[in-house]
Design an enzyme around this catalytic site. Sequence first.
Site, PDB file in Angstrom:
ATOM      1  N   SER A 145       6.778  -4.481   2.707  1.00 35.97           N
ATOM      2  CA  SER A 145       6.012  -5.533   2.033  1.00 35.97           C
ATOM      3  C   SER A 145       6.888  -6.299   1.051  1.00 35.97           C
ATOM      4  CB  SER A 145       4.841  -4.895   1.279  1.00 35.97           C
ATOM      5  OG  SER A 145       4.224  -5.813   0.413  1.00 35.97           O
ATOM      6  N   TYR A 157       1.206   1.411  -4.433  1.00 33.52           N
ATOM      7  CA  TYR A 157       1.472   0.835  -3.119  1.00 33.52           C
ATOM      8  C   TYR A 157       2.897   0.300  -3.043  1.00 33.52           C
ATOM      9  CZ  TYR A 157       1.261  -2.416   0.822  1.00 33.52           C
ATOM     10  OH  TYR A 157       1.514  -3.102   1.984  1.00 33.52           O
TER      11      TYR A 157
END
Length: 256
Positions: A145, A157
Amino acid sequence: MSGLSGKTALVTGASRGIGRAIAQRLAADGALVAVHYARQDDAAKETVTEIEQAGGQAFPLRAELGVEGDLDSLFAGLAEGFGDRPLDILVNNAGIATVTAGSIDQITPESFDRIFAVNVRAPLFLIQRALPLMSDGGRIVSISSASTRIANPDLAYSMTKGAIDVLGRLLAHAVGSRSITVNTVAAGIIDTDLTAWLRHMPDVAAALSSMTALGRIGQPSEIADAVAFLVSDDARFVTGHVLDATGGFFLGPPVG
Protein backbone atom coordinates in the site's frame (compact mmCIF):
# COMPACT_ATOMS: atom_id res chain seq x y z
CA MET A 1 3.20 -9.82 -22.44
CA SER A 2 4.08 -13.50 -22.29
CA GLY A 3 1.27 -16.00 -21.72
CA LEU A 4 0.80 -18.15 -18.64
CA SER A 5 -0.50 -21.24 -20.42
CA GLY A 6 0.29 -24.37 -18.41
CA LYS A 7 1.05 -22.37 -15.23
CA THR A 8 -0.68 -22.65 -11.88
CA ALA A 9 -1.47 -19.71 -9.61
CA LEU A 10 -2.78 -19.16 -6.09
CA VAL A 11 -4.35 -15.77 -5.39
CA THR A 12 -5.37 -15.15 -1.79
CA GLY A 13 -8.41 -13.03 -1.05
CA ALA A 14 -9.62 -13.52 -4.61
CA SER A 15 -13.39 -13.56 -4.19
CA ARG A 16 -13.79 -9.82 -4.69
CA GLY A 17 -12.07 -6.52 -5.37
CA ILE A 18 -8.40 -6.46 -6.28
CA GLY A 19 -7.98 -10.19 -5.69
CA ARG A 20 -10.82 -11.04 -8.06
CA ALA A 21 -9.34 -8.81 -10.76
CA ILE A 22 -5.94 -10.48 -10.33
CA ALA A 23 -7.43 -13.97 -10.53
CA GLN A 24 -9.38 -13.03 -13.66
CA ARG A 25 -6.32 -11.54 -15.34
CA LEU A 26 -4.04 -14.49 -14.59
CA ALA A 27 -6.70 -16.91 -15.80
CA ALA A 28 -7.17 -14.84 -18.97
CA ASP A 29 -3.42 -15.15 -19.52
CA GLY A 30 -3.72 -18.94 -19.36
CA ALA A 31 -3.05 -19.94 -15.74
CA LEU A 32 -5.10 -22.39 -13.70
CA VAL A 33 -6.06 -20.23 -10.73
CA ALA A 34 -6.88 -21.24 -7.17
CA VAL A 35 -9.36 -18.60 -6.02
CA HIS A 36 -8.76 -18.39 -2.28
CA TYR A 37 -11.33 -16.85 0.03
CA ALA A 38 -12.23 -16.86 3.71
CA ARG A 39 -16.02 -16.88 4.08
CA GLN A 40 -17.92 -15.56 1.07
CA ASP A 41 -18.82 -18.75 -0.79
CA ASP A 42 -21.14 -17.03 -3.24
CA ALA A 43 -18.59 -14.37 -4.17
CA ALA A 44 -15.88 -16.98 -4.73
CA LYS A 45 -18.18 -19.12 -6.87
CA GLU A 46 -19.09 -16.02 -8.86
CA THR A 47 -15.42 -15.29 -9.48
CA VAL A 48 -14.80 -18.85 -10.67
CA THR A 49 -17.89 -18.77 -12.87
CA GLU A 50 -16.84 -15.51 -14.52
CA ILE A 51 -13.38 -16.93 -15.20
CA GLU A 52 -14.80 -20.10 -16.72
CA GLN A 53 -17.32 -18.21 -18.83
CA ALA A 54 -14.41 -16.19 -20.23
CA GLY A 55 -12.64 -19.41 -21.21
CA GLY A 56 -10.28 -19.67 -18.23
CA GLN A 57 -9.69 -22.30 -15.55
CA ALA A 58 -10.16 -21.80 -11.81
CA PHE A 59 -11.43 -23.44 -8.65
CA PRO A 60 -12.52 -22.03 -5.26
CA LEU A 61 -10.36 -22.63 -2.21
CA ARG A 62 -11.75 -21.80 1.21
CA ALA A 63 -9.47 -21.18 4.20
CA GLU A 64 -9.69 -18.43 6.79
CA LEU A 65 -6.24 -16.95 7.33
CA GLY A 66 -4.88 -15.88 10.69
CA VAL A 67 -6.49 -18.72 12.66
CA GLU A 68 -5.27 -22.10 13.88
CA GLY A 69 -4.96 -24.63 11.07
CA ASP A 70 -5.42 -22.07 8.30
CA LEU A 71 -2.55 -23.27 6.15
CA ASP A 72 -3.40 -26.94 6.59
CA SER A 73 -6.83 -26.28 5.09
CA LEU A 74 -5.40 -24.12 2.33
CA PHE A 75 -2.73 -26.56 1.19
CA ALA A 76 -5.09 -29.53 1.35
CA GLY A 77 -7.39 -27.71 -1.05
CA LEU A 78 -4.46 -26.67 -3.20
CA ALA A 79 -3.26 -30.27 -3.54
CA GLU A 80 -6.77 -31.36 -4.54
CA GLY A 81 -7.06 -28.63 -7.16
CA PHE A 82 -3.57 -28.83 -8.66
CA GLY A 83 -2.89 -32.53 -8.21
CA ASP A 84 0.79 -33.27 -8.78
CA ARG A 85 1.44 -29.98 -10.59
CA PRO A 86 3.85 -27.55 -8.92
CA LEU A 87 2.82 -24.07 -7.86
CA ASP A 88 4.16 -21.49 -10.31
CA ILE A 89 2.65 -18.23 -9.06
CA LEU A 90 1.70 -17.05 -5.57
CA VAL A 91 -0.07 -13.73 -5.08
CA ASN A 92 -0.50 -12.62 -1.47
CA ASN A 93 -3.46 -10.28 -1.71
CA ALA A 94 -5.64 -11.15 1.29
CA GLY A 95 -5.58 -8.58 4.05
CA ILE A 96 -7.69 -6.69 6.56
CA ALA A 97 -7.67 -3.16 7.94
CA THR A 98 -8.41 -2.07 11.49
CA VAL A 99 -10.44 0.91 10.23
CA THR A 100 -11.06 3.18 13.26
CA ALA A 101 -9.13 1.00 15.70
CA GLY A 102 -5.73 1.53 14.15
CA SER A 103 -4.62 4.88 15.54
CA ILE A 104 -2.14 5.10 18.41
CA ASP A 105 -4.82 6.01 20.93
CA GLN A 106 -7.28 3.32 19.81
CA ILE A 107 -5.23 0.27 18.86
CA THR A 108 -5.57 -2.66 21.27
CA PRO A 109 -3.38 -5.73 21.69
CA GLU A 110 -6.22 -7.86 20.33
CA SER A 111 -6.75 -5.82 17.15
CA PHE A 112 -2.98 -5.54 16.67
CA ASP A 113 -2.52 -9.30 16.92
CA ARG A 114 -5.42 -9.94 14.56
CA ILE A 115 -4.24 -7.63 11.77
CA PHE A 116 -0.67 -8.91 11.98
CA ALA A 117 -1.90 -12.50 11.95
CA VAL A 118 -3.74 -11.96 8.66
CA ASN A 119 -1.55 -9.37 6.94
CA VAL A 120 1.94 -10.54 7.96
CA ARG A 121 2.06 -13.92 9.65
CA ALA A 122 -0.23 -15.63 7.14
CA PRO A 123 1.67 -14.59 3.99
CA LEU A 124 5.03 -15.30 5.63
CA PHE A 125 4.19 -18.87 6.59
CA LEU A 126 2.18 -19.40 3.43
CA ILE A 127 5.35 -18.64 1.48
CA GLN A 128 7.33 -20.96 3.75
CA ARG A 129 4.93 -23.82 3.00
CA ALA A 130 4.67 -22.93 -0.69
CA LEU A 131 8.37 -22.75 -1.55
CA PRO A 132 8.99 -26.53 -1.51
CA LEU A 133 6.02 -26.89 -3.89
CA MET A 134 7.07 -24.05 -6.14
CA SER A 135 8.81 -24.61 -9.43
CA ASP A 136 12.19 -22.99 -10.04
CA GLY A 137 11.55 -19.77 -11.90
CA GLY A 138 8.34 -19.24 -9.95
CA ARG A 139 6.81 -15.89 -9.08
CA ILE A 140 5.75 -14.42 -5.73
CA VAL A 141 3.91 -11.09 -5.59
CA SER A 142 2.46 -9.45 -2.49
CA ILE A 143 0.06 -6.51 -2.39
CA SER A 144 1.18 -3.58 -0.27
CA SER A 145 0.00 0.00 0.00
CA ALA A 146 0.93 3.65 -0.43
CA SER A 147 0.40 3.90 3.33
CA THR A 148 4.01 2.82 3.88
CA ARG A 149 5.26 6.20 2.59
CA ILE A 150 2.62 8.58 3.98
CA ALA A 151 1.28 9.38 7.44
CA ASN A 152 -1.77 7.13 7.30
CA PRO A 153 -3.89 7.38 10.47
CA ASP A 154 -4.31 3.59 10.46
CA LEU A 155 -1.01 2.93 12.19
CA ALA A 156 -1.30 -0.84 12.57
CA TYR A 157 -2.35 -1.41 8.96
CA SER A 158 0.54 0.70 7.67
CA MET A 159 2.94 -1.24 9.88
CA THR A 160 1.78 -4.54 8.37
CA LYS A 161 2.33 -3.25 4.83
CA GLY A 162 5.78 -2.01 5.79
CA ALA A 163 6.55 -5.54 6.93
CA ILE A 164 5.36 -6.91 3.58
CA ASP A 165 7.69 -4.52 1.72
CA VAL A 166 10.65 -5.71 3.80
CA LEU A 167 9.64 -9.36 3.37
CA GLY A 168 9.75 -8.95 -0.40
CA ARG A 169 13.28 -7.59 -0.47
CA LEU A 170 14.73 -10.14 1.95
CA LEU A 171 12.94 -13.08 0.36
CA ALA A 172 14.02 -12.07 -3.15
CA HIS A 173 17.62 -12.31 -1.98
CA ALA A 174 17.04 -15.67 -0.29
CA VAL A 175 15.40 -17.48 -3.23
CA GLY A 176 17.15 -15.87 -6.17
CA SER A 177 19.35 -18.94 -6.66
CA ARG A 178 16.21 -20.78 -7.77
CA SER A 179 15.33 -18.02 -10.25
CA ILE A 180 12.21 -17.28 -8.20
CA THR A 181 11.34 -13.61 -8.30
CA VAL A 182 9.68 -11.84 -5.37
CA ASN A 183 8.07 -8.45 -5.84
CA THR A 184 5.51 -6.20 -4.22
CA VAL A 185 2.80 -3.98 -5.68
CA ALA A 186 1.85 -0.90 -3.67
CA ALA A 187 -1.79 -0.06 -4.35
CA GLY A 188 -3.37 3.35 -3.90
CA ILE A 189 -7.03 4.28 -3.56
CA ILE A 190 -8.87 1.66 -5.62
CA ASP A 191 -12.56 1.48 -6.46
CA THR A 192 -13.72 -1.75 -4.79
CA ASP A 193 -16.63 -2.71 -2.56
CA LEU A 194 -14.42 -1.81 0.41
CA THR A 195 -14.27 1.79 -0.82
CA ALA A 196 -17.84 1.86 -2.15
CA TRP A 197 -18.70 4.55 0.38
CA LEU A 198 -16.68 6.98 -1.74
CA ARG A 199 -19.35 6.72 -4.46
CA HIS A 200 -21.78 8.35 -2.03
CA MET A 201 -19.29 11.00 -0.88
CA PRO A 202 -18.26 12.82 -4.06
CA ASP A 203 -16.45 15.57 -2.16
CA VAL A 204 -14.18 13.04 -0.42
CA ALA A 205 -13.63 11.14 -3.68
CA ALA A 206 -12.71 14.42 -5.41
CA ALA A 207 -10.29 15.31 -2.61
CA LEU A 208 -8.56 11.93 -2.85
CA SER A 209 -8.40 12.23 -6.63
CA SER A 210 -6.77 15.65 -6.27
CA MET A 211 -4.06 14.04 -4.13
CA THR A 212 -3.26 11.66 -6.99
CA ALA A 213 -0.94 12.72 -9.82
CA LEU A 214 -3.21 11.06 -12.41
CA GLY A 215 -6.22 12.82 -10.92
CA ARG A 216 -8.49 9.84 -10.31
CA ILE A 217 -9.20 6.77 -8.20
CA GLY A 218 -7.78 3.53 -9.56
CA GLN A 219 -9.52 0.39 -10.79
CA PRO A 220 -8.85 -3.19 -9.61
CA SER A 221 -7.85 -4.14 -13.15
CA GLU A 222 -4.98 -1.66 -12.99
CA ILE A 223 -3.46 -3.47 -10.02
CA ALA A 224 -4.10 -6.78 -11.77
CA ASP A 225 -2.21 -5.54 -14.83
CA ALA A 226 0.79 -4.67 -12.67
CA VAL A 227 0.73 -8.14 -11.09
CA ALA A 228 0.38 -9.76 -14.51
CA PHE A 229 3.56 -8.02 -15.64
CA LEU A 230 5.52 -9.13 -12.59
CA VAL A 231 4.52 -12.78 -12.95
CA SER A 232 5.22 -12.84 -16.68
CA ASP A 233 8.46 -13.78 -18.38
CA ASP A 234 8.86 -10.12 -19.31
CA ALA A 235 9.72 -9.44 -15.64
CA ARG A 236 12.15 -12.34 -15.28
CA PHE A 237 15.00 -9.99 -14.23
CA VAL A 238 12.88 -7.90 -11.83
CA THR A 239 13.01 -8.96 -8.19
CA GLY A 240 13.07 -7.37 -4.75
CA HIS A 241 11.12 -4.44 -6.18
CA VAL A 242 8.16 -2.45 -4.85
CA LEU A 243 6.13 -1.35 -7.87
CA ASP A 244 4.14 1.79 -7.08
CA ALA A 245 0.70 1.36 -8.67
CA THR A 246 -0.97 4.25 -6.87
CA GLY A 247 -1.43 6.65 -9.76
CA GLY A 248 1.06 8.90 -7.99
CA PHE A 249 -0.90 9.15 -4.74
CA PHE A 250 0.33 11.82 -2.31
CA LEU A 251 3.52 12.67 -4.19
CA GLY A 252 3.17 16.34 -3.32
CA PRO A 253 0.75 19.27 -3.20
CA PRO A 254 -1.74 19.60 -6.08
CA VAL A 255 -0.28 21.32 -9.15
CA GLY A 256 -2.19 24.10 -10.87
